[in-house]
Design a protein around this motif. Sequence first.
Motif, PDB file in Angstrom:
ATOM      1  N   GLY A  61       0.826  -1.210   0.000  1.00  0.00           N
ATOM      2  CA  GLY A  61       0.000   0.000   0.000  1.00  0.00           C
ATOM      3  C   GLY A  61       0.854   1.249   0.000  1.00  0.00           C
ATOM      4  O   GLY A  61       0.593   2.201  -0.756  1.00  0.00           O
ATOM      5  N   ILE A  62       1.902   1.273   0.821  1.00  0.00           N
ATOM      6  CA  ILE A  62       2.788   2.437   0.880  1.00  0.00           C
ATOM      7  C   ILE A  62       3.550   2.593  -0.436  1.00  0.00           C
ATOM      8  O   ILE A  62       3.670   3.704  -0.970  1.00  0.00           O
ATOM      9  CB  ILE A  62       3.767   2.304   2.068  1.00  0.00           C
ATOM     10  N   ILE A  63       4.033   1.485  -0.986  1.00  0.00           N
ATOM     11  CA  ILE A  63       4.785   1.567  -2.235  1.00  0.00           C
ATOM     12  C   ILE A  63       3.899   2.052  -3.376  1.00  0.00           C
ATOM     13  O   ILE A  63       4.295   2.912  -4.168  1.00  0.00           O
ATOM     14  CB  ILE A  63       5.414   0.202  -2.572  1.00  0.00           C
ATOM     15  N   LEU A  64       2.686   1.532  -3.450  1.00  0.00           N
ATOM     16  CA  LEU A  64       1.771   1.979  -4.508  1.00  0.00           C
ATOM     17  C   LEU A  64       1.357   3.433  -4.309  1.00  0.00           C
ATOM     18  O   LEU A  64       1.182   4.176  -5.278  1.00  0.00           O
ATOM     19  CB  LEU A  64       0.553   1.064  -4.573  1.00  0.00           C
ATOM     20  N   LEU A  65       1.208   3.853  -3.058  1.00  0.00           N
ATOM     21  CA  LEU A  65       0.876   5.252  -2.772  1.00  0.00           C
ATOM     22  C   LEU A  65       1.989   6.166  -3.265  1.00  0.00           C
ATOM     23  O   LEU A  65       1.724   7.166  -3.952  1.00  0.00           O
ATOM     24  CB  LEU A  65       0.651   5.443  -1.270  1.00  0.00           C
ATOM     25  N   PHE A  66       3.233   5.831  -2.943  1.00  0.00           N
ATOM     26  CA  PHE A  66       4.351   6.658  -3.387  1.00  0.00           C
ATOM     27  C   PHE A  66       4.541   6.572  -4.897  1.00  0.00           C
ATOM     28  O   PHE A  66       4.899   7.561  -5.541  1.00  0.00           O
ATOM     29  CB  PHE A  66       5.631   6.272  -2.643  1.00  0.00           C
ATOM     30  N   GLY A  67       4.316   5.398  -5.481  1.00  0.00           N
ATOM     31  CA  GLY A  67       4.395   5.273  -6.930  1.00  0.00           C
ATOM     32  C   GLY A  67       3.351   6.132  -7.623  1.00  0.00           C
ATOM     33  O   GLY A  67       3.634   6.792  -8.627  1.00  0.00           O
ATOM     34  N   GLY A  68       2.142   6.145  -7.080  1.00  0.00           N
ATOM     35  CA  GLY A  68       1.089   7.006  -7.627  1.00  0.00           C
ATOM     36  C   GLY A  68       1.430   8.476  -7.480  1.00  0.00           C
ATOM     37  O   GLY A  68       1.185   9.278  -8.388  1.00  0.00           O
ATOM     38  N   ALA A  69       2.009   8.829  -6.332  1.00  0.00           N
ATOM     39  CA  ALA A  69       2.430  10.223  -6.140  1.00  0.00           C
ATOM     40  C   ALA A  69       3.509  10.593  -7.151  1.00  0.00           C
ATOM     41  O   ALA A  69       3.537  11.725  -7.665  1.00  0.00           O
ATOM     42  CB  ALA A  69       2.931  10.425  -4.715  1.00  0.00           C
ATOM     43  N   GLY A  70       4.391   9.641  -7.464  1.00  0.00           N
ATOM     44  CA  GLY A  70       5.416   9.888  -8.479  1.00  0.00           C
ATOM     45  C   GLY A  70       4.808  10.114  -9.854  1.00  0.00           C
ATOM     46  O   GLY A  70       5.237  10.999 -10.598  1.00  0.00           O
ATOM     47  N   VAL A  92      12.667   7.229  -7.720  1.00  0.00           N
ATOM     48  CA  VAL A  92      12.895   7.926  -6.450  1.00  0.00           C
ATOM     49  C   VAL A  92      11.659   7.832  -5.560  1.00  0.00           C
ATOM     50  O   VAL A  92      11.767   7.555  -4.355  1.00  0.00           O
ATOM     51  CB  VAL A  92      13.294   9.404  -6.704  1.00  0.00           C
ATOM     52  N   PHE A  93      10.484   8.018  -6.116  1.00  0.00           N
ATOM     53  CA  PHE A  93       9.262   7.947  -5.312  1.00  0.00           C
ATOM     54  C   PHE A  93       9.030   6.533  -4.769  1.00  0.00           C
ATOM     55  O   PHE A  93       8.647   6.359  -3.611  1.00  0.00           O
ATOM     56  CB  PHE A  93       8.049   8.414  -6.126  1.00  0.00           C
ATOM     57  N   VAL A  94       9.267   5.514  -5.595  1.00  0.00           N
ATOM     58  CA  VAL A  94       9.094   4.135  -5.130  1.00  0.00           C
ATOM     59  C   VAL A  94      10.119   3.815  -4.042  1.00  0.00           C
ATOM     60  O   VAL A  94       9.803   3.164  -3.042  1.00  0.00           O
ATOM     61  CB  VAL A  94       9.177   3.140  -6.310  1.00  0.00           C
ATOM     62  N   PHE A  98       9.586   2.468  -0.174  1.00  0.00           N
ATOM     63  CA  PHE A  98      10.281   1.367   0.508  1.00  0.00           C
ATOM     64  C   PHE A  98      10.939   1.846   1.795  1.00  0.00           C
ATOM     65  O   PHE A  98      10.874   1.176   2.821  1.00  0.00           O
ATOM     66  CB  PHE A  98      11.348   0.742  -0.405  1.00  0.00           C
ATOM     67  N   LEU A  99      11.584   3.006   1.759  1.00  0.00           N
ATOM     68  CA  LEU A  99      12.242   3.540   2.952  1.00  0.00           C
ATOM     69  C   LEU A  99      11.225   3.883   4.041  1.00  0.00           C
ATOM     70  O   LEU A  99      11.473   3.641   5.230  1.00  0.00           O
ATOM     71  CB  LEU A  99      13.072   4.771   2.600  1.00  0.00           C
ATOM     72  N   THR A 100      10.088   4.424   3.640  1.00  0.00           N
ATOM     73  CA  THR A 100       9.036   4.729   4.615  1.00  0.00           C
ATOM     74  C   THR A 100       8.570   3.452   5.299  1.00  0.00           C
ATOM     75  O   THR A 100       8.420   3.411   6.525  1.00  0.00           O
ATOM     76  CB  THR A 100       7.850   5.423   3.923  1.00  0.00           C
ATOM     77  N   TYR A 101       8.342   2.405   4.531  1.00  0.00           N
ATOM     78  CA  TYR A 101       7.933   1.124   5.105  1.00  0.00           C
ATOM     79  C   TYR A 101       9.005   0.583   6.043  1.00  0.00           C
ATOM     80  O   TYR A 101       8.706   0.099   7.129  1.00  0.00           O
ATOM     81  CB  TYR A 101       7.633   0.113   3.997  1.00  0.00           C
TER      82      TYR A 101
END
Length: 110
Positions: A61-70, A92-94, A98-101
Amino acid sequence: MKHLAPFIVMIALLIAIAVIIVVITNYNLKRKILNKENIDERMYMILNNLTGFNTEMLKWGIILLFGGAGLIALEFLPHNENSPLPYGVLTVFVALGFLTYYFLMKNQKK
């Protein structure tokens, strides 16, 4: 970018189907283990490993959220078709996802 949309939708559908299959099989296995009369220590370890799926859902969920933001950020960045900028921004966004997770899980274990 419009030629990429059907591919992304297909990947999303395949991931959704895989997640549903994993959830159903984990549920059935948990139910069978809990219906047994004598549950030993090994069974508890298996149950604990099966409940770790929630953190996997959080990760994706976090990775897809950041990917969508990218992808949203790419919509507002000027670039030409042959530029590698979109790949770098999305990567970079993905990576931030990963780092956030990673930091969320590291703080949760403390």
